[in-house]
Scaffold this motif. Structure first.
Motif, PDB file in Angstrom:
ATOM      1  N   GLU A  66      25.356  10.945   5.785  1.00  0.00           N
ATOM      2  CA  GLU A  66      26.220  11.284   4.657  1.00  0.00           C
ATOM      3  C   GLU A  66      26.512  10.047   3.813  1.00  0.00           C
ATOM      4  O   GLU A  66      26.469  10.091   2.580  1.00  0.00           O
ATOM      5  CB  GLU A  66      27.524  11.912   5.143  1.00  0.00           C
ATOM      6  N   ALA A  85      23.051   8.906  -4.165  1.00  0.00           N
ATOM      7  CA  ALA A  85      23.781   9.475  -5.310  1.00  0.00           C
ATOM      8  C   ALA A  85      23.912   8.494  -6.469  1.00  0.00           C
ATOM      9  O   ALA A  85      24.133   8.917  -7.607  1.00  0.00           O
ATOM     10  CB  ALA A  85      25.166   9.949  -4.861  1.00  0.00           C
ATOM     11  N   ALA A 131      21.147  20.240   1.703  1.00  0.00           N
ATOM     12  CA  ALA A 131      21.681  19.944   0.372  1.00  0.00           C
ATOM     13  C   ALA A 131      20.927  20.729  -0.700  1.00  0.00           C
ATOM     14  O   ALA A 131      21.525  21.219  -1.668  1.00  0.00           O
ATOM     15  CB  ALA A 131      21.575  18.445   0.095  1.00  0.00           C
ATOM     16  N   LEU A 173      22.001  24.442  -1.377  1.00  0.00           N
ATOM     17  CA  LEU A 173      23.243  24.726  -2.075  1.00  0.00           C
ATOM     18  C   LEU A 173      22.962  25.072  -3.534  1.00  0.00           C
ATOM     19  O   LEU A 173      21.889  24.806  -4.064  1.00  0.00           O
ATOM     20  CB  LEU A 173      24.170  23.509  -1.984  1.00  0.00           C
ATOM     21  N   GLU A 195      22.902  19.864  -3.890  1.00  0.00           N
ATOM     22  CA  GLU A 195      23.584  18.577  -3.781  1.00  0.00           C
ATOM     23  C   GLU A 195      22.535  17.467  -3.843  1.00  0.00           C
ATOM     24  O   GLU A 195      21.397  17.638  -3.389  1.00  0.00           O
ATOM     25  CB  GLU A 195      24.358  18.507  -2.473  1.00  0.00           C
ATOM     26  N   TYR A 196      22.929  16.351  -4.431  1.00  0.00           N
ATOM     27  CA  TYR A 196      22.023  15.221  -4.656  1.00  0.00           C
ATOM     28  C   TYR A 196      20.821  15.621  -5.513  1.00  0.00           C
ATOM     29  O   TYR A 196      19.808  14.925  -5.526  1.00  0.00           O
ATOM     30  CB  TYR A 196      21.573  14.598  -3.331  1.00  0.00           C
TER      31      TYR A 196
END
Length: 237
Positions: A136, A144, A181, A184, A188-189
């Motif tokens: 994470e 990110a 990720a 989603l 995400e990312y």
């Protein structure tokens, strides 16, 4: 220096990207793989010469050793010196709209094919889940930065370097995490493609592709999206 008024921010961007069309042309994958091999070679040398640093040192300690070793390797290798001009650590830069100054990527690789203002960025993270050095954190505090426009916003590629201490690999840890990720909505990312093994000569190197959550803020490209970024992951264990 994040409080600069808009006109001054525009001045900084204008001077930085003077004469450049963004994003810059993609680097040849062969050159990327050569740089990955340099990183792997540098780490193996440090691991042999400074085992305590590798087993217990923090990221800043390891990054400093890596930068010095990389510069020695480039100086000693005529082929590498055709691609890499110099390697530095913690050089100040700014984000995509100059709202954030004094940002310091872990490692910056100045290339002979580009002005030194546009280096290849390497973000480095420890992976040791038992000591809270998690996947994470690798993604939130590393990956990110490329999707948000903090780092490498002029480029089409960037590198992530993981110093692994718990036996994890890109296939066992990074791929499942980014697959979750990607599932989603929205991903995400900004995952566009999951990590695929690359640089087959290396023990653990992979490439993933990501969208980016910003638009250019100045010049002929103002308001336009930068397109995807290829992130090359090298995990050294």
């Amino acid at each position: 220096m994040s409080g600069l008024f808009p006109g001054l921010r525009q001045d900084h961007l204008a001077e930085l990207i003077r004469g450049q069309e963004l994003p810059l042309a993609a680097l040849d994958p062969i050159h990327i793989e050569l740089i990955l091999e340099l990183l792997q070679h540098a780490y193996e040398g440090i691991k042999s010469d400074y085992p305590c640093a590798v087993s217990a040192g923090d990221e800043k300690h390891l990054n400093s050793l890596m930068v010095d070793r990389l510069n020695h390797l480039v100086g000693d290798d005529p082929l590498a010196s055709l691609v890499v001009r110099a390697v530095s650590r913690g050089t100040e830069t700014k984000n995509y709209d100059a709202s954030r100054f004094e940002m310091r990527p872990d490692i910056q690789i100045s290339l002979t094919s580009r002005q030194h203002l546009f280096p290849l960025i390497v973000e480095c993270k420890l992976i040791d889940t038992a000591k809270q050095k998690t996947i994470e954190r690798y993604c939130l505090d590393g990956l990110a930065r490329f999707t948000s426009g903090d780092y490498a916003w002029t480029n089409r590629e960037a590198l992530m370097l993981a110093y692994v201490r718990d036996g994890a690999s890109t296939s066992s840890l990074l791929c499942p995490f980014l697959a979750a990720a990607m599932a989603l909505s929205p991903p995400e990312y900004a995952v566009v493609s999951l990590p695929q093994k690359c640089a087959l000569s290396l023990p653990d190197a992979a490439r993933s592709d990501h969208g980016r959550y910003f638009s250019y803020a100045h010049g002929a490209q103002s308001g336009k999206p930068p397109g995807n970024i290829a992130v090359w992951h090298l995990w050294v264990n």
